[in-house]
Enzyme design. Structure first.
Site, PDB file in Angstrom:
ATOM      1  N   ASP A  77       0.811  -1.218   0.000  1.00 17.19           N
ATOM      2  CA  ASP A  77       0.000   0.000   0.000  1.00 17.19           C
ATOM      3  C   ASP A  77       0.846   1.270   0.000  1.00 17.19           C
ATOM      4  O   ASP A  77       0.298   2.375  -0.033  1.00 17.19           O
ATOM      5  CB  ASP A  77      -0.941   0.023   1.209  1.00 17.19           C
ATOM      6  CG  ASP A  77      -2.225  -0.747   0.942  1.00 17.19           C
ATOM      7  OD1 ASP A  77      -2.288  -1.392  -0.123  1.00 17.19           O
ATOM      8  OD2 ASP A  77      -3.138  -0.713   1.771  1.00 17.19           O
ATOM      9  N   ASP A  81      -9.023  35.620 -36.143  1.00 16.61           N
ATOM     10  CA  ASP A  81      -8.753  34.201 -35.935  1.00 16.61           C
ATOM     11  C   ASP A  81      -9.579  33.640 -34.791  1.00 16.61           C
ATOM     12  O   ASP A  81     -10.066  32.512 -34.850  1.00 16.61           O
ATOM     13  CB  ASP A  81      -7.261  34.015 -35.641  1.00 16.61           C
ATOM     14  CG  ASP A  81      -6.781  32.631 -36.032  1.00 16.61           C
ATOM     15  OD1 ASP A  81      -7.491  31.960 -36.798  1.00 16.61           O
ATOM     16  OD2 ASP A  81      -5.704  32.225 -35.570  1.00 16.61           O
ATOM     17  N   GLY A  87      -3.417  19.814 -35.625  1.00 18.05           N
ATOM     18  CA  GLY A  87      -4.014  18.784 -36.447  1.00 18.05           C
ATOM     19  C   GLY A  87      -4.382  19.327 -37.817  1.00 18.05           C
ATOM     20  O   GLY A  87      -4.720  18.565 -38.722  1.00 18.05           O
ATOM     21  N   LEU A  88      -4.277  20.651 -37.988  1.00 18.50           N
ATOM     22  CA  LEU A  88      -4.585  21.226 -39.290  1.00 18.50           C
ATOM     23  C   LEU A  88      -3.626  20.696 -40.344  1.00 18.50           C
ATOM     24  O   LEU A  88      -4.014  20.410 -41.474  1.00 18.50           O
ATOM     25  CB  LEU A  88      -4.508  22.760 -39.212  1.00 18.50           C
ATOM     26  CG  LEU A  88      -4.844  23.509 -40.508  1.00 18.50           C
ATOM     27  CD1 LEU A  88      -6.268  23.183 -40.941  1.00 18.50           C
ATOM     28  CD2 LEU A  88      -4.671  25.005 -40.320  1.00 18.50           C
TER      29      LEU A  88
END
Length: 527
Positions: free
Chosen positions: A36, A292, A428-429
């Site tokens: 533990d 933007d 990710g673009l």
């Protein structure tokens, strides 16, 4: 009973050790079965400090139980001899609770001075991490805080900052910078870095600051009741909340100062709070109004975190970035009512309160938001769904215990959060561009070879790559041309578009999704 894995909150020991591991000269002895003490690995992996965790285990063994003996007294003696702590906190486990062992009686027979021992008799079955941490810190404050002469200059205590806290050191640095700009001294930070003597000095400050609803608030309420010390409980996350936080501190310090003839504190020029001392303290107000960021007003966000962070992030995303919050929740049931009051008018539906990560993942999959602000669990869930996620709250992993300066508190923190929201939604673009344009004519021969390989593999499996059909996740059949068109949709919204298109097709009684059906669905859904 259900299998407990991927828990949002740790055990009571996690909370107890977060307090004791934060402090100087304080040690925890955990009376429990061997194994533990795994929690020490959590601190050594995540904390990034040179000190070894101040935690020892007094092992409960079957042989000892059969012989009617306990190792706790001997363990306390060893800890006293080896570490020389000012205070040793004895923590029970589920095993000792089941055995109904009297830890106070065992500690009394250890030979260690009783004033150096504290049995924190919390119920390990009912109490979890945050409640145990808040309770222990409050007990320590009650035990050691003593009347003393008030500081001659405006001074504050920062309460609730603990080991394994989210962006702990950076948040402390941000608060210290702002308080220094006000001309306010930090009397004590507790429990982080505090010793027993520091707890005794807590009443010397003019004001207590407890920005976390989970830990530190109860101790501040006790100090307010017993020593007439005012407190500020607001959380300075976001530009407007930080300004309100500063004004509240100034107001309360001036009230105390008026009673002792001190000069009033006034709000400095805002550029004094900036890192360079010349510009605006945060770029969020103008950044949120750039072309933007204007597009973010149509983006949907979902928040699931601890109580403090859920409230702060929902307000920041909606009020300062203009995003649409489609849902929010917390895993802290005992703080749920407070969260509901704070977020009244902010949520389209009921606050989600659960400690099952599977339930949260299901809501995320159903809503398909553009951004999720959550914990390590939501990061894992969103990875499977290809949904952007930023971790804003414990539980966390090592990538959220950074060496650099990334606060969430104050003006600096507002910039950090805005950057992360923007990058989480925009990253990710480049992957989408590669999906859309392919290799853009580069390495043409390799591309042709890959295409031929794909055609051959499809033919071998009996499929026609050009005009064949595929079955969607909802059982709806897609023609090859419709699938090709779907692949031109950015990957981070492709799953949502597929789901919405299939729903439209079923409502229209279509048996399959063709290019024509796809276009009609797009027009119908405003795409």
């Amino acid at each position: 009973m259900r299998l407990a894995f991927w828990l949002y909150e740790g055990t009571a020991l996690h909370g107890i050790s977060r307090i004791t591991n934060s402090m100087k000269g304080v040690h925890t002895v955990y009376h429990a079965p061997q194994g533990d003490d795994y929690i020490t690995a959590t601190y050594t992996m995540l904390e990034r400090t040179p000190e070894f965790p101040a935690l020892s285990i007094s092992v409960v063994r079957g042989r000892d139980l059969a012989q009617g003996v306990s190792r706790l007294p001997a363990t306390l003696q060893q800890v006293e001899h080896h570490y020389h702590p000012e205070l040793t906190v004895i923590a029970p486990s589920c095993s000792t609770a089941l055995l109904q062992e009297d830890l106070r009686q065992l500690a009394a027979h250890s030979g260690v001075a009783q004033e150096k021992l504290m049995v924190y008799a919390v119920n390990p079955f009912r109490v979890t991490e945050n409640e145990a941490a808040d309770g222990l810190f409050t007990e320590l404050v009650k035990r050691y805080a003593a009347n003393g002469q008030k500081s001659a200059v405006p001074a504050v205590n920062l309460l609730g900052f603990t080991s394994l806290g989210f962006h702990l050191k950076a948040n402390l640095t941000s608060l210290r910078r702002m308080l220094s700009t006000l001309g306010v001294k930090v009397n004590v930070v507790a429990p982080w870095g505090a010793g027993i003597a520091d707890l005794a000095r807590l009443p010397e400050a003019w004001l207590n600051i407890a920005p976390y609803h989970e830990i530190g608030r109860t101790a501040a309420e006790y100090l307010e009741q017993e020593f007439a010390m005012p407190a500020v409980y607001d959380t300075p996350i976001g530009v407007e909340p930080t300004l309100r936080w500063l004004r509240s501190i100034i107001e309360k310090l001036n009230e105390v100062g008026a009673g002792c003839g001190a000069s009033p504190i006034s709000m400095p020029a805002l550029h004094d709070f900036s890192l360079d001392g010349m510009s605006a303290p945060s770029g969020v107000p103008w950044f949120a109004r750039t072309a933007d960021m204007e597009s973010f007003s149509n983006k949907k966000a979902f928040v699931f975190a601890d109580a403090t962070t859920t409230v702060a992030m929902v307000k920041f995303l909606r009020d300062e970035l203009g995003m649409k919050v489609v849902g929010a929740g917390t895993y802290l049931e005992r703080d749920a009512d407070w969260v509901r009051r704070e977020l009244e008018g902010y949520l389209p539906g009921e606050l989600m309160v659960t400690d099952r990560f599977q339930d949260v993942a299901k809501v995320i999959e159903d809503e398909l938001p553009d951004l999720v602000c959550g914990t390590q669990m939501e990061r894992h869930s969103c990875r499977k769904l290809d949904i952007p996620c930023m971790v804003v709250s414990p539980p966390t992993h090592i990538e959220n215990h950074l060496l650099g300066y990334y606060p969430f508190f104050g003006f600096d923190g507002a910039d950090v959060i805005a950057d992360r929201v923007y990058l989480s939604c925009k990253l990710g673009l480049e992957k989408h561009l590669i999906d859309f344009f392919g290799d853009a004519g580069l390495e043409y021969e390799d591309g042709d070879a890959a295409d031929e390989t794909g055609v051959a593999a499809a033919a071998a499996n009996g499929h026609s790559p050009a005009g064949g059909s595929t079955e969607g996740e909802g059982g709806m059949v897609w023609t090859g041309e419709a699938e090709t068109m779907l692949k031109k949709v950015p990957f981070f919204v492709r799953k949502k578009v597929r789901k919405n298109t299939e729903t439209f097709a079923m409502e229209q009684g279509e048996g399959e999704v063709t290019v024509e059906v796809f276009r009609r669905a797009k027009d119908s859904l405003g795409g």
